[in-house]
Design a protein around this motif. Structure first.
Motif, PDB file in Angstrom:
ATOM      1  N   ASN A 143     -13.300  65.716  15.952  1.00 41.08           N
ATOM      2  CA  ASN A 143     -12.948  66.697  15.436  1.00 41.08           C
ATOM      3  C   ASN A 143     -13.138  67.120  13.624  1.00 41.08           C
ATOM      4  N   THR A 144     -14.257  66.352  12.730  1.00 44.55           N
ATOM      5  CA  THR A 144     -13.851  65.369  11.587  1.00 44.55           C
ATOM      6  C   THR A 144     -14.678  66.983  10.722  1.00 44.55           C
ATOM      7  N   THR A 145     -15.920  67.047  11.983  1.00 38.91           N
ATOM      8  CA  THR A 145     -16.846  68.419  10.313  1.00 38.91           C
ATOM      9  C   THR A 145     -16.829  69.561  11.910  1.00 38.91           C
ATOM     10  N   HIS A 146     -16.531  70.793  11.057  1.00 41.22           N
ATOM     11  CA  HIS A 146     -17.536  72.242  11.795  1.00 41.22           C
ATOM     12  C   HIS A 146     -18.747  72.122  11.384  1.00 41.22           C
ATOM     13  N   GLU A 204     -19.446  71.355   7.612  1.00 41.21           N
ATOM     14  CA  GLU A 204     -19.464  71.080   6.584  1.00 41.21           C
ATOM     15  C   GLU A 204     -19.906  69.604   6.460  1.00 41.21           C
TER      16      GLU A 204
END
Lengths: 793, 295, 189
Positions: A464-467, A469
């Motif tokens: 869950n480090t980027t959506h 971006e």
């Protein structure tokens, strides 16, 4: 023998014809999905003991003394062995150079080197006893790179070398050196409009096969030993084991157990001799199983390498020349280093036409972990560097990287830097065309119907480090060349025994080879060949053992070619015998026995016109035909030690990749979205297995590109010997891998086939890195690419 | 080695009092690795699997009392609304098999700075219920960690439960690893908005000897949000404020270079995660505010 | 210590178990059930995945004593387990004596094939098995996925199997196998 769990015959019938070219299913598939397949770590024997290895905590040290008395005194301990207990004068082993001590003597040369052995009634008893062995070490200065290895006062890893490379190497800490010179580099360089140079580095990759080193040694009543083992080459093991035990080879009876992957890591011995020594000493069966921690010390790794390259090209995109120097770190013992040097140097030019080259490859002796065979060795390291150079040149010239490669692609008839003419199809430009023509995967696959992103499709995955971006897509290409089979004049033969007989009213072929089935599907292919050549449906695969002649190694992409060739050859001879029998028995009944081309099909002797002459059952009439024959491919030559000239290779293999990656440019995390491959396989004997090999090899290349590295400290200590910190790709790291298989026959090879196992491992890595470069604009000269490299931290 | 199998919580406390060196084992996901690899030989293992109440939770007014052995999988499935940050963190733990066995109690017991639940606990606000035959004490989670793989439990104490404040606003959790699944944190960050108290809390994992809160970053953001009236207006957080917050989070870390990553990368990545997770939570907060206003 | 538990539907007993032993060791070395594999013994590969009271876990991380009085299903019992699930019955399995005498037998491919769980059949048919060392753990995990979710998306499959390392196949054919098993069960309904 008492109750045991050991390998057994596997019989497979086939509903379809089940011959070559079909995607026949694995004969061992059912045993493998039910958990019944007996791997080497599953071997079991009543009253067996457990062996354990005490290893050096130092990378380089003198051993002052070893005191085993407390260990021996412990209840449940049956034996403790050190160097002093070795039974004969042969105390070393090695694939090519016998420089590896069975147990350390006076000195340890790398972290994890075996020092003593324990046999006890439970693994924990053995471990506790080993902890009580007192070894007095005096640490020595460490040799850990080229500078320290070749320094004036460098400690010599193997003083007094007398191996066959010792005479020609410039320094005793160089295992082997291979220069290759061809053409006039100075003149060609003068013609170049652009010159591009670079320094590249490849980290130490591990085979990370899942089945740990393990096996069972059972002492025989005749003073010999039965050894159940996972290996890549039974007879090579035997040649190294028997002299150390002081036994004639026939008293060391080796049987291949289930092999949980290999990828080069089982070419060298691990616990084979140790288990035999303990079994012979205790007169009890001894089982040794490494855990994952120990496994990282128990086998050699892929050579880390530093590579310097210079290429020139004319403005219109033609390569003028290439100079390179490749330094491979072989670690403390030679293992396969000489062959790795041979491959790295002779394939350093890649699949390109360059007439003027200056090449040098060396392998070092250092106190780092020993390195040897791993899938694509020598060629993998070179491919990463020359493909980076190709992209650099294309950018410099303002050309499309694929077109630039195609412009310089080799083809049938190209002369290699070694002077060898490539005399079978080399569809390099076509493979690039095909891989480029495949449809691209859709953009932004993480976008879902709702508002939230599916992180599983993004860099970082479940973390869950980027959506979305910072995520940038990049596309990269690469192509590579690998030799198939053992090269440089090696007598690379195989042996097959084929027995044809009638069992329960049906003709059955029994195929017996010493080929190590390590997962590649050789057993599937042998059954297919027997069906095709002998026209039977029932084929029994005999367990591989040393009761039959050598099959050579399951490595160098060679087994389908060479042992497949031996099975074909022997089947053909068996068929001739069948026809002789038929002529003798039935020849007078039909003139076609004498005049027509005869085949065996569906259990019958038929003419090439399709007329049935007799049933195999009637021809054999209770008789069995049983032949054991050797088969060899075309001979090769050694490379000249000064010029590198020579017809050193049997066959070349080519694959091309296109990688699509998405990089979180802020965090330096990479998601490989797709990794497409096009490969020429000559002839796909089993298309399903061929694609599986290509996908598996591709994934190992992906691992090297973005995560896999054994990290060795400046003190030559391994820092990450576990699956917690040596990471290999999970199913969430591995993209879809579409494969386009090309079949251009090599007329020199059985059925026209081409060895396939390694080529996809080569080009996968540089393709992924090229795609990351395209996404980030960074130079990236080292693999694995780490987040630090992508974020400048 | 002894293997102690208490059938009840009382028996477990008695056993721990009698065998203070006994190592509690629940999911086994840390302890068994150390035993398998011969890194640890405790005198006794104290199995907590037979104590059913440790796998239960109670949702109260203010907090969730999470039994020490509730597997991560249950947190993901059942407590996503109450403990969104912890549920996100739980989802990054190991693999499905590990999440079926591992628990927050185990994470706290091991007290590894890389434990995935710590940043979420710190951000949400939590207390550890430590119990011995002598009695019960509630330890604020900030005070629980005392060093690398060390916590403030006494030798006779066991973790009964963790009391975690129920979310009163959006929460997020991010962790960097060099693989897309089944990876130990290179560093991790948790953030929780607490609209009721108009505060933001944070948690940093794997970037200091213990899990920590980025208190300076929290204080800066709390006053920046207050001064600009953003809790009421629901306007976006000015980029300069987010940047400053991210820098302060980076600055709060005290990471080392190790085989998993460099100190410099850890600081950098924390800043990126801080900026992103703050953005995600604030967007969610604004969205909720908007829909609340619409309704 | 003595250990009593149920494996593949049969009560099993082991004596003189060392307290530090894992469930994996007990299964492999004491029960004659080596199907669960020992690739990493640190919970990082999933090759030892078994069902413990129905829940997929790494047997290497379960202390032997923790299995006391509990039910374990291994790959050896997967076909029966799946069959009984389909029939809605309870599981049975291999007796300890049978298990101890276990030996892989030649020529039983044909009969064994009829006893396979759908996921086992699909792994063979899709070419998802190479060296096969990861296969038992993957089968137990994939079977449990399909039990929960009869038609998983590719990302669901990837997530459910992300704890099972495979070094040979590149996972493509493993995905194929799970898709195949799901599709076949839909057809069968």
């Amino acid at each position: 023998m008492g109750a045991t769990r050991t390998p057994s015959n596997i019989t497979q019938g086939s509903k379809a014809k089940g011959g070559i070219g079909e995607s026949t299913l694995r004969p061992d598939g059912t045993l493998k999905v039910t958990g019944e397949f007996a791997y080497s770590s599953d071997m079991w024997h009543e009253d067996m003991l457990w062996g354990f290895t005490l290893r050096s905590p130092h990378a380089h040290a003198e051993i002052k003394s070893i005191d085993t008395s407390q260990a021996l005194a412990q209840a449940g301990v049956y034996a403790v062995l050190t160097y002093d207990d070795l039974p004969t004068d042969v105390k070393n082993y090695g694939l090519e150079i016998q420089d590896t001590p069975v147990l350390a003597h006076g000195r340890v040369r790398h972290h994890g080197e075996p020092v003593a052995l324990v046999a006890a009634d439970h693994p924990e008893t053995a471990r506790r006893a080993a902890a009580k062995i007192k070894v007095e070490y005096v640490p020595l200065p460490v040799v850990h790179d080229e500078a320290s290895a070749l320094a004036e006062d460098a400690p010599l890893l193997h003083p007094g070398r007398d191996d066959h490379h010792a005479g020609h190497v410039p320094h005793p800490n160089i295992v082997h050196r291979q220069p290759i010179h061809r053409g006039d580099v100075a003149a060609a360089r003068a013609r170049a409009d652009v010159i591009v140079s670079g320094e590249y580095e490849v980290g130490m990759q591990d085979q990370a096969f899942l089945g740990p080193e393990s096996g069972l040694a059972v002492p025989g009543e005749d003073g010999g030993v039965d050894l159940y083992i996972a290996t890549q080459w039974l007879h090579s093991d035997l040649r190294q084991i028997a002299p150390v035990l002081g036994l004639p080879p026939e008293k060391v009876r080796m049987t291949l157990s289930g092999v949980g992957g290999a990828f080069g890591g089982r070419e060298d011995l691990s616990m084979q001799i140790h288990a035999c020594l303990l079994a012979l000493r205790t007169n009890k069966p001894v089982k040794i199983v490494y855990n994952r921690f120990e496994s990282f010390f128990g086998h050699v790794h892929r050579h880390p390498a530093k590579l310097w390259y210079e290429h020139g090209a004319t403005r219109d995109g033609k390569l003028t020349h290439m100079k390179c120097r490749i330094v491979l770190d072989g670690g403390a013992y030679a293992s396969a280093s000489p062959a790795v040097v041979g491959n790295a140097s002779s394939l350093s030019v890649g699949p390109y036409v360059i007439d003027d080259v200056e090449i040098e490859a060396v392998a070092l002796y250092t106190n780092n972990p020993p390195c040897g065979a791993m899938r694509g060795f020598g060629a993998v390291q070179a491919c990463f560097a020359y493909e980076a150079q190709m992209d650099k040149l294309a950018a410099e010239l303002g050309l499309d990287p694929v077109e630039f490669r195609q412009l310089n692609a080799m083809s049938q008839g190209t002369v290699m830097p070694t002077g060898q003419v490539v005399d079978s199809p080399a569809p390099v430009a076509e493979l690039l065309r095909r891989v480029k023509a495949m449809p691209l995967p859709p953009e932004k696959q993480w976008e879902t119907a709702g508002e939230s992103a599916d992180v599983r499709a993004l860099p970082g995955g479940l973390s869950n480090t980027t959506h979305g971006e910072g995520v940038v897509r990049g596309i990269g290409y690469a192509v590579g060349i690998k030799n198939v089979g053992f090269s440089e004049g090696f007598d690379d033969y195989s042996t097959a025994r084929v027995r044809l007989e009638v069992i329960n009213g049906e003709p059955v072929a029994i195929v017996h080879t010493a080929m190590a089935e390590v997962g590649q599907g050789g057993v599937t292919v042998h059954a297919q060949i027997a069906r095709t050549e002998l026209g039977v449906t029932q084929v029994t695969i005999h367990p591989a053992d040393t009761q039959v002649g050598s099959a050579g190694s399951t490595s160098a992409s060679r087994q389908t070619y060479v042992t497949g060739g031996a099975v074909k050859h022997t089947c053909e001879a068996v068929r001739e015998k069948v026809l002789e029998l038929g002529r003798a028995r039935f020849g007078s009944y039909h003139p076609a026995w004498a005049t027509a081309e005869l085949l065996l099909e569906s259990g019958k002797v038929v003419t090439d016109g399709g007329e049935v002459l007799a049933d195999l059952v009637d021809v054999l009439e209770g008789e069995a035909i049983d032949l054991e024959l050797e088969w060899r491919h075309r001979p090769t030559e050694p490379f000249d030690l000064r010029t590198g000239q020579g017809n050193g290779h049997v066959q070349y293999s080519f694959a091309a990749h296109r990688a699509v990656v998405e990089v979180d440019t802020d965090l330096g995390l990479v998601k490989v979205v797709e990794l497409a491959c096009a490969q020429d396989v000559g002839k796909a004997l089993n298309p399903l297995s061929v694609v599986g090999q290509i996908q598996g090899g591709t994934t190992q290349g992906l691992g090297l590109a973005v995560m896999e590295e054994i990290v060795v400290s400046p003190e030559a200590k391994v820092r990450n010997p576990s699956f917690t910190d040596y990471l290999i790709p999970t199913i969430l790291d591995t993209p879809t891998i579409p494969v386009d298989v090309l079949e251009l026959a090599d007329e020199h090879a059985p059925y026209g086939l081409r060895g396939i196992g390694e080529a996809p491992t080569l080009s996968s890595t540089p393709a992924v890195v090229a795609a990351i470069r395209a996404a980030t604009g960074l130079a990236l000269k080292r693999v694995p690419v780490r987040p630090e490299h992508l974020t400048g931290t | 080695m002894d293997f102690l199998r208490p059938a009840s919580w009382e028996e477990a406390l008695a056993a721990k009092a009698e065998h203070p060196t006994a190592v509690p084992i629940a999911g086994g996901t840390d302890v068994m690795v150390e035993i398998n690899f011969d890194h640890r030989r405790p005198e006794a293992l104290l199995d907590l699997n037979r104590i059913g109440e440790l796998r239960e939770w109670e949702v109260g007014e203010e907090t969730v009392r999470l039994g020490a052995c509730v597997p991560y999988t249950r947190i993901i499935e059942s407590l996503r609304a109450e403990l969104p940050g912890l549920a996100l963190a739980a989802h990054t733990v190991g693999s499905p098999q590990i999440r079926n066995r591992g628990s927050v109690g185990g994470n706290l017991g091991a007290a590894s700075p890389a434990g995935d639940s710590h940043p979420a606990l710190l951000a949400a606000g939590a207390e550890v219920e430590a119990v011995s035959v002598r009695g019960t004490r509630m330890i604020p989670v900030e005070e629980f960690y005392t060093g690398v793989k060390r916590n403030c439990l006494e030798a006779d104490e066991l973790i009964r439960a963790v009391h975690i404040r129920k979310a009163d606003g959006p929460q997020q959790f991010s962790k960097v690893g060099t693989r897309n699944a089944m990876v130990i944190a290179v560093c991790a960050f948790g953030v929780a908005l607490h609209p009721e108290t108009r505060t933001v809390r944070t948690g940093i994992g794997s970037a200091a000897p213990t899990p920590i809160r980025a208190t300076a970053a929290e204080e800066f953001l709390n006053s920046a949000l207050e001064e600009a009236g953003l809790w009421d207006s629901g306007q976006i957080i000015p980029p300069a404020v987010a940047r400053q917050f991210a820098e302060l989070v980076s600055g709060a870390a005290n990471p080392i270079d190790d085989v998993r990553g460099s100190a410099a990368y850890r600081r950098h990545a924390l800043g990126v995660m801080a900026r992103r997770t703050l953005g995600w939570t604030w967007e969610e907060f604004r969205g909720n505010e908007r829909s609340a206003r619409c309704a | 210590m003595r250990l009593t538990f149920t494996v593949n539907g049969r009560k099993q007993e082991a004596d003189d178990v060392w307290e530090g032993e894992s469930l994996l060791y007990v299964l492999r070395e004491r029960m004659g059930l080596p199907g669960s594999k020992n690739a990493c013994e640190q919970g990082e590969c999933g090759s030892c995945t078994v069902r413990l009271d129905g829940v997929p876990v790494c047997a290497c991380l379960v202390a032997a004593g923790q299995a006391q009085d509990r039910e374990v299903v291994t790959v050896e019992g997967l076909a029966d387990f799946a069959k009984q699930r389909d029939e809605g019955g309870s599981a049975s399995g291999t007796s300890l004596d049978e298990a101890k005498r276990w030996q892989s037998k030649p020529g039983e491919t044909g009969t064994a094939a009829q006893r396979l769980a759908p996921i086992q059949r699909a792994f063979i048919d899709a070419g998802a098995v190479q060296c096969g060392f990861c296969t038992p753990g993957l089968l137990v995990a994939a079977d449990e996925l399909l039990e929960r979710n009869a038609s998983p998306s590719d990302e669901d499959i990837r997530e459910a199997l992300s704890g099972n390392l495979c070094r040979c196949t590149g996972y493509e054919k493993i995905l194929d196998a799970v898709r195949l098993a799901a599709a076949r069960s839909e057809e069968a309904v």
